[in-house]
Enzyme design. Structure first.
Site, PDB file in Angstrom:
ATOM      1  N   GLY A 228      -2.126  31.568  39.018  1.00 19.56           N
ATOM      2  CA  GLY A 228      -1.210  31.314  40.119  1.00 19.56           C
ATOM      3  C   GLY A 228      -1.912  31.208  41.451  1.00 19.56           C
ATOM      4  O   GLY A 228      -3.129  30.964  41.519  1.00 19.56           O
ATOM      5  N   ASP A 229      -1.162  31.445  42.533  1.00 21.39           N
ATOM      6  CA  ASP A 229      -1.724  31.227  43.869  1.00 21.39           C
ATOM      7  C   ASP A 229      -2.899  32.143  44.166  1.00 21.39           C
ATOM      8  O   ASP A 229      -3.899  31.722  44.752  1.00 21.39           O
ATOM      9  CB  ASP A 229      -0.628  31.363  44.934  1.00 21.39           C
ATOM     10  CG  ASP A 229       0.180  32.645  44.784  1.00 21.39           C
ATOM     11  OD1 ASP A 229      -0.094  33.423  43.854  1.00 21.39           O
ATOM     12  OD2 ASP A 229       1.084  32.870  45.605  1.00 21.39           O
ATOM     13  N   GLY A 230      -2.819  33.419  43.763  1.00 17.26           N
ATOM     14  CA  GLY A 230      -3.935  34.333  43.984  1.00 17.26           C
ATOM     15  C   GLY A 230      -5.167  33.915  43.207  1.00 17.26           C
ATOM     16  O   GLY A 230      -6.297  33.984  43.714  1.00 17.26           O
ATOM     17  N   ASP A 259       7.528  31.054  38.270  1.00 15.65           N
ATOM     18  CA  ASP A 259       8.334  31.002  39.494  1.00 15.65           C
ATOM     19  C   ASP A 259       8.376  29.612  40.114  1.00 15.65           C
ATOM     20  O   ASP A 259       9.201  29.359  40.997  1.00 15.65           O
ATOM     21  CB  ASP A 259       7.787  31.980  40.540  1.00 15.65           C
ATOM     22  CG  ASP A 259       7.997  33.429  40.138  1.00 15.65           C
ATOM     23  OD1 ASP A 259       8.712  33.660  39.157  1.00 15.65           O
ATOM     24  OD2 ASP A 259       7.446  34.312  40.805  1.00 15.65           O
ATOM     25  N   ARG A 420       9.171  34.849  30.229  1.00 13.48           N
ATOM     26  CA  ARG A 420       7.793  34.380  30.436  1.00 13.48           C
ATOM     27  C   ARG A 420       6.882  34.613  29.234  1.00 13.48           C
ATOM     28  O   ARG A 420       5.740  34.171  29.220  1.00 13.48           O
ATOM     29  CB  ARG A 420       7.192  35.038  31.672  1.00 13.48           C
ATOM     30  CG  ARG A 420       6.772  36.485  31.510  1.00 13.48           C
ATOM     31  CD  ARG A 420       6.139  36.993  32.791  1.00 13.48           C
ATOM     32  NE  ARG A 420       5.435  38.253  32.585  1.00 13.48           N
ATOM     33  CZ  ARG A 420       4.754  38.896  33.536  1.00 13.48           C
ATOM     34  NH1 ARG A 420       4.709  38.391  34.761  1.00 13.48           N
ATOM     35  NH2 ARG A 420       4.130  40.019  33.286  1.00 13.48           N
TER      36      ARG A 420
END
Length: 519
Positions: A228-230, A259, A420
């Site tokens: 993800g973004d991290g 998400d 998920r």
């Protein structure tokens, strides 16, 4: 090599199936946001390829930028293997970010676009010298194993690569003495039928120096980072450090999150599977609620800072009376508030079903519990705990105070981790394949420090540096949110704070836009 000489014919691929543009122009922003946007725009302009007018093509890094004498100019084996009809992508081809135009106005010369993903006729790396590694980081989501499988199959079957490693346990697996796992087409052939990730995962654990040391020691020249973004923030650090050391290595990010909060791209993989699985929970809540007088069913879905799962699950269900997402400011009490609406709805149809994203009404839940906002390992605010339970209690208290009979019969359903952990559905399996193949094709072309993802149905390479400090949120100005409001019949809950969420021009086909978290 100049990708955009002024005389070049510039191919732009556009799909007119995109949602409405969420950006309304810089003049509509507050002075603070106008200033911020201009500074962002000035900084962003420096990343554009020169000589591409009237297009603004975001420049992608290439290994040949710092190793000018080490790159091969080899014929792609896809052609050498007899696939003469294979469609190769030219470096001059790009994908426009926003495809909505006003035909009453003069054409703009400021169209932003990104390098189109896909196989190139000439490649940078010789297949037999390639040593590749793939790692999965952060939370799990449907499709991780499909991505792993397809990266391995594309490297091996399409390009003839012999050495592919799976790094176990996330970023820590690069340096914690765990032996890397050799991956072959046979060993990964059926993993797409499984949920989770066969490589394991973890949060945090990023140590740029140790990771790049391990990659250098193993002689890795392609690394595929799924997260993800991290995780993508860590990927760009790896790309920059490998460049600083003069390493001949391509770093490609494959973004994932249920998400759907990855900026710029239309959607992230695993999202559609999660939405589909959420239908089961909503159906269950509807059956429970409709079986009792004044039945209340509340379904809490994942969505810390963006409400895409809740929004799309609501639209797919049609059994929902209200959907609450982090992008709106919930008005609980008073005229036009949620409680008044639920009372009316309950009186008219006898039951109510509410879908709420975990990050909705965060401030109100924190205030009610007298708790402080906590941050995750990446510094992002964690959702207020049990917004669904808080909402249930608020509704029960309201009905009791107003002496409404019979009393509420409530059912709270929280399928967050169930949605998920499932395997990818058919749509996500196909999507994961295109992402994985696009990542491998980009790496062989010598492209680095990018993610691969769809824009208006065409995959593109997005510079990893653009991902820093931004996220994808539901645009409350988009038609997708309007559809949900009309479907449920709920109050709009729109105010100035909600409208300011989407101020950066970056609409997506899933009803989202890019939001700067630093503002």
């Amino acid at each position: 090599m100049r990708l955009c000489p002024k005389s070049a014919v510039f191919f732009v691929f556009v799909s007119f199936l995109s949602g409405a543009n969420a950006f309304t122009g810089i003049s509509s922003l507050s002075p603070k946001y106008q200033s911020r946007f201009r500074s962002l725009r000035k900084a962003t302009l420096e990343t554009f390829e020169p000589g591409c007018a009237p297009w603004k093509l975001h420049r992608v890094d290439r290994v040949s930028d710092w190793i000018t004498n080490g790159g091969a100019n080899l014929l792609n084996p896809l052609r050498k293997n007899g696939r003469n009809e294979y469609r190769f992508i030219k470096d001059s081809e790009a994908v426009i970010k926003s495809v909505i135009v006003d035909t009453t106005k003069e054409p703009t010369s400021t169209q932003t676009c990104f390098t189109r993903a896909g196989p190139r006729e000439r490649i940078y790396f010789a297949p037999k010298e390639v040593k590749a590694a793939i790692v999965t980081c952060g939370g799990i989501c449907p499709g991780l194993n499909t991505v792993i499988r397809e990266v391995v199959h594309c490297l091996s079957s399409q390009y003839g690569v012999d050495t592919v490693y799976g790094v176990l346990g996330g970023y820590r697996g690069f340096y914690d003495q765990t032996e890397w796992k050799k991956l072959t087409p046979n060993s990964v052939d059926q993993i797409h039928t499984l949920g989770g990730t066969v490589l394991g995962t973890s949060r945090g654990g990023h140590d740029t120096q140790k990771i790049v040391d391990a990659l250098e020691e193993k002689g890795i020249n392609m690394v595929f980072i799924v997260g993800g973004d991290g995780t993508m923030h860590g990927a760009t650090k790896i790309a920059k450090e490998s460049r600083r050391r003069g390493m001949r290595m391509s770093t490609i990010g494959i973004p994932k999150t249920v998400d759907n909060d990855i900026p710029f791209i239309d959607k992230s993989f695993g999202f559609e599977s999660a939405v589909e699985e959420s239908q089961r929970a909503i159906k269950s809540a509807h059956v429970e609620a409709s079986s009792f007088p004044h039945g209340l069913g509340i379904v809490q879905l994942m969505g810390r800072n963006s409400g895409f799962i809740a929004l799309h699950a609501t639209l797919g269900s049609r059994d929902v009376d209200c959907v609450l997402i982090p992008e709106i400011q919930l008005e609980l009490k008073g005229r036009g508030g949620l409680l008044e609406y639920i009372k009316t709805r309950m009186q008219n149809q006898g039951h109510v079903v509410i879908v709420v994203a975990e990050g909705a009404a965060r401030d109100q839940v924190l205030a009610a519990s007298h708790a402080k906002t906590e941050l995750d390992l990446n510094g992002v605010p964690l959702p207020a705990q049990d917004v669904g339970r808080w909402l249930t209690q608020e509704i029960k208290s309201y009905f009791a105070t107003h002496e409404i009979q019979p009393p509420i019969t409530s059912k709270f359903v929280n399928p967050s981790y169930m949605v998920r952990s499932i395997p990818a559905n058919a749509a996500d399996n196909i999507y994961c394949s295109t992402l994985a193949h696009g990542a491998v094709h980009g790496a062989f072309a010598g492209i680095t420090n990018v993610i691969v993802g769809p824009m208006n149905s065409h995959n593109a390479y997005v510079p990893l540096e653009l991902m820093d400090g931004v996220t994808n949120v539901v645009s409350t100005k988009d038609e997708m949110w309007s559809r949900a409001v009309f479907s449920t019949g709920q109050p709009d809950f729109m105010n100035s704070k909600s409208l300011e969420k989407c101020h950066v021009s970056s609409d997506t086909t899933s009803g989202g836009c890019t939001f700067d978290l630093k503002l």
